[in-house]
Design an enzyme around this catalytic site. Structure first.
Site, PDB file in Angstrom:
ATOM      1  N   HIS A  21       0.843  -1.200   0.000  1.00 48.73           N
ATOM      2  CA  HIS A  21       0.000   0.000   0.000  1.00 48.73           C
ATOM      3  C   HIS A  21       0.875   1.245   0.000  1.00 48.73           C
ATOM      4  O   HIS A  21       0.552   2.258  -0.615  1.00 48.73           O
ATOM      5  CB  HIS A  21      -0.887   0.020   1.250  1.00 48.73           C
ATOM      6  CG  HIS A  21      -2.048  -0.925   1.153  1.00 48.73           C
ATOM      7  ND1 HIS A  21      -2.711  -1.392   2.242  1.00 48.73           N
ATOM      8  CD2 HIS A  21      -2.654  -1.455   0.073  1.00 48.73           C
ATOM      9  CE1 HIS A  21      -3.690  -2.191   1.848  1.00 48.73           C
ATOM     10  NE2 HIS A  21      -3.662  -2.246   0.532  1.00 48.73           N
ATOM     11  N   ARG A  66       5.576 -16.295  -8.798  1.00 50.18           N
ATOM     12  CA  ARG A  66       6.056 -14.910  -8.898  1.00 50.18           C
ATOM     13  C   ARG A  66       6.060 -14.199  -7.558  1.00 50.18           C
ATOM     14  O   ARG A  66       6.703 -13.176  -7.387  1.00 50.18           O
ATOM     15  CB  ARG A  66       5.228 -14.126  -9.944  1.00 50.18           C
ATOM     16  CG  ARG A  66       3.777 -14.014  -9.602  1.00 50.18           C
ATOM     17  CD  ARG A  66       2.949 -13.479 -10.761  1.00 50.18           C
ATOM     18  NE  ARG A  66       2.738 -12.046 -10.683  1.00 50.18           N
ATOM     19  CZ  ARG A  66       1.864 -11.382 -11.435  1.00 50.18           C
ATOM     20  NH1 ARG A  66       1.146 -12.021 -12.345  1.00 50.18           N
ATOM     21  NH2 ARG A  66       1.721 -10.085 -11.324  1.00 50.18           N
ATOM     22  N   CYS A  82       2.896  -6.192 -21.685  1.00 49.52           N
ATOM     23  CA  CYS A  82       2.526  -5.350 -20.548  1.00 49.52           C
ATOM     24  C   CYS A  82       3.002  -5.880 -19.203  1.00 49.52           C
ATOM     25  O   CYS A  82       2.644  -5.347 -18.170  1.00 49.52           O
ATOM     26  CB  CYS A  82       1.016  -5.097 -20.519  1.00 49.52           C
ATOM     27  SG  CYS A  82       0.050  -6.592 -20.260  1.00 49.52           S
TER      28      CYS A  82
HETATM   29  C1  PEP Z   1       1.187 -10.103 -16.235  1.00 50.16           C
HETATM   30  O1  PEP Z   1       0.856 -11.196 -15.747  1.00 50.16           O
HETATM   31  O2  PEP Z   1       2.285  -9.909 -16.813  1.00 50.16           O
HETATM   32  C2  PEP Z   1       0.280  -8.944 -16.143  1.00 50.16           C
HETATM   33  C3  PEP Z   1       0.546  -7.809 -16.754  1.00 50.16           C
HETATM   34  O3  PEP Z   1      -0.826  -9.078 -15.349  1.00 50.16           O
HETATM   35  P1  PEP Z   1      -0.780  -8.975 -13.734  1.00 50.16           P
HETATM   36  O4  PEP Z   1       0.611  -8.561 -13.338  1.00 50.16           O
HETATM   37  O5  PEP Z   1      -1.822  -7.998 -13.343  1.00 50.16           O
HETATM   38  O6  PEP Z   1      -1.102 -10.410 -13.353  1.00 50.16           O
HETATM   39 MG    MG Z   2      -1.218 -11.539 -15.210  1.00 53.38          MG
END
Ligand code: PEP
Ligand code: MG
Length: 538
Positions: A187, A461, A498
């Site tokens: 946050h 991750r 992205c």
């Molecule tokens: C991704 O998984 O790379 C992504 C852009 O989505 P998020 O990080 O919101 O899971």
């Molecule tokens: Mg994602």
């Protein structure tokens, strides 16, 4: 002079006096009380004052930030009214004859530990909210003796900081933040980004009382910290600060075009709120490549309804009338949980009912969001994107629900658009392998390299211990990207990247070489990514 290298979370340069920020520890208030009734009365007064203070914080946060960020404080206000929490504090005063301050700190530590022990990341983050609420209560009990407003310009150095601490400190004199504990998804990071406040997390930092009042210089982009910097370091950093401001202005005003091997390269922004969109525009983004719509559902006890979402999406589109804005539909499950919608416990949530699976399993909620998006679309040129796709069949089901949502709007006589470009996120190995077939279904694809790396490398991750294994530049991930670029090219559809990999300036030459032309990064990285592309440009 001592230098440190930490993790740069929010870009920006700051040079100023150190202000050490400390929260009281439980042990400091360990004495017992005789008059428990008086102590209970003190607690009640403090609770009342804390609720009033929290109402002010909510108002302040609403003025400073957008709904999803202000929601942090609304959730905290509810904690102050939680009977179980208050009951436990009262019991500690009554039965153990503890001071109100001790009882508050001890109770909040108890609950903070309970939340910290939970598996779910979002529940774990609640421990910080509990500590934030307790620190406000302690402040009220101490009648302002621990007021932390920053009265002269300075850089705050702390072991950790909570959202409420930031509001207490006030923005006026705050130049930057250095903390030993924190993360890019905390946050604190969300608020600091919204405030354009340089932020570094540096676990190695020695926080000694002698630091107070010393000069600190920081480079929030690189994670560099200099204590008592010499004049040449200060000069270098001041020059860099000027350059950042200059680049921001030039990029924002000229919208300078970037080309690589004859192809136009665009840098868009990943956002989660209106404030993020404003920041992205200031930094000269070429559009919004990823609007994480789930962020406005997080940290709230009650889910937003269609009207609220319609208003919200309309406001976003009004800010971006002439640039693309890609709304990604609700992507929850796994690390993103919604308080107002408890999901069943799953043994492997990252492999569970998340992303599009969740939406297809909750068609009414999904259609509610789709209706809000289709209605808001009248105000601009949005595109819709769907997360965590693994099959062509899913796309068929999405399209059917989209039609149903449009039919409902037609029936209700509400204005809407149903001709929006549709896109799919490529973030599972299945989606990569099926990229040609998926591309035939839609107008564009977008590679989510965070999840794509997670699922390709079988490395969580969120697991800090696997930081080395979770390598989004891994050759296997790069091959997946290359395959997707080729599929999009063959099928003639748009493609963007992205995930966090897009902001990795070391990886940029390889990404451009693979043929990527659209990158979407957080607003604070737009300038550095554009600068790096310019170096590589024709
Ligand atoms: C991704 O998984 O790379 C992504 C852009 O989505 P998020 O990080 O919101 O899971
Ligand atoms: Mg994602």
């Amino acid at each position: 002079m001592k230098d440190y290298k930490g993790e740069g979370i929010v870009e920006g340069i700051a040079i100023g006096k150190i202000f050490l920020y400390q929260r009281p520890a439980v042990g400091e208030f360990e004495q017992h009380v005789q008059d428990t009734a008086a102590e209970l009365a003190r607690l009640r007064r403090a609770l009342q004052q804390a609720v009033e203070e929290m109402t002010l914080r909510c108002e302040k946060a609403q003025a400073l930030y957008e709904k999803d960020q202000a929601a942090i404080f609304e959730a905290q206000k509810l904690m102050l009214e939680d009977q179980e929490f208050i009951g436990r504090i009262e019991e500690s005063i009554l039965h153990d004859k503890r001071t109100a301050v001790y009882a508050v700190l001890q109770t909040s530590e108890f609950y903070a530990d309970v939340f910290l022990g939970m598996e779910d990341e979002l529940m774990r983050s609640k421990s910080a909210d509990i500590r934030d609420v307790s620190s406000l209560l302690v402040r009220c009990l101490s009648q302002g003796q621990t007021d932390h407003k920053l009265l002269s310009p300075g850089i705050v150095v702390a072991d950790s900081l909570l959202p409420g601490d930031l509001l207490e400190l006030g923005r006026e004199n705050l130049l930057g933040l250095v903390v030993r504990h924190g993360s890019a998804s905390s946050h604190l990071a969300v608020l600091a980004t919204g405030m354009s406040l340089p932020l570094i997390v540096c676990p190695d930092l020695d926080i000694e009382p002698t630091l107070e009042g010393k000069t600190l210089a920081m480079d929030g982009g690189e994670g560099l910290i200099f204590i008592e910097p010499d004049s040449s370091t200060q000069t270098l950093l001041k020059e860099k600060a000027q350059e950042l401001i200059y680049r921001k202005q030039v990029l924002a005003s000229t919208g300078q075009k970037l080309c690589y091997q004859g192809r136009r390269i665009e840098v868009l922004a990943n956002v989660g709120s209106i404030e993020d969109i404003r920041q992205a525009l200031q930094a000269g983004c070429d559009g919004i490549g990823l609007f994480r719509t789930e962020l406005s559902f997080l940290g709230r006890r009650h889910l937003p309804d269609e009207e609220e979402l319609f208003e919200y999406y309309s406001q976003c589109l009004e800010l971006m009338p002439d640039r693309p804005l890609v709304f990604r539909t609700l992507d929850i499950g796994s690390d993103k949980q919604i308080e107002g919608l408890p999901l069943p416990q799953e043994a492997n949530p990252a492999l569970g009912c998340r992303g599009i699976r969740f939406c297809l399993a909750h068609p009414d909620l999904f259609k509610m969001q789709l209706r809000a998006l289709l209605r808001a679309a009248v105000k601009g040129q949005p595109a819709l994107m769907f997360p965590m796709i693994t099959s062509v069949e899913e796309v068929g089901r999405i399209k059917a629900l989209l039609r149903e949502a449009a039919d409902q709007l037609k029936e209700a006589g509400l204005p809407y658009r149903d001709d929006l470009p549709l896109g799919l996120m490529i973030e599972t190995p299945a989606a990569v392998v099926l990229a040609p077939e998926l591309a035939r279904e839609v107008s564009f694809l977008s590679i989510g390299s965070n999840d794509l790396a997670q699922y390709t490398l079988a490395a969580d991750r969120e697991n800090e211990a696997l930081a080395a294994e979770f390598n989004d530049r891994h050759p296997a991930v790069m091959k997946m990207i290359s395959f997707t670029v080729e599929a999009a090219r063959q099928e003639g559809v748009g493609l963007s990247l992205c995930g966090e990999l897009a902001r990795d300036v070391e990886a940029l030459p390889q990404l451009l070489q693979l043929g990527l032309t659209r990158l979407s990064v957080s607003p604070s990285r737009i300038i550095s990514v554009k600068a790096k592309i310019r170096q590589l440009c024709d």
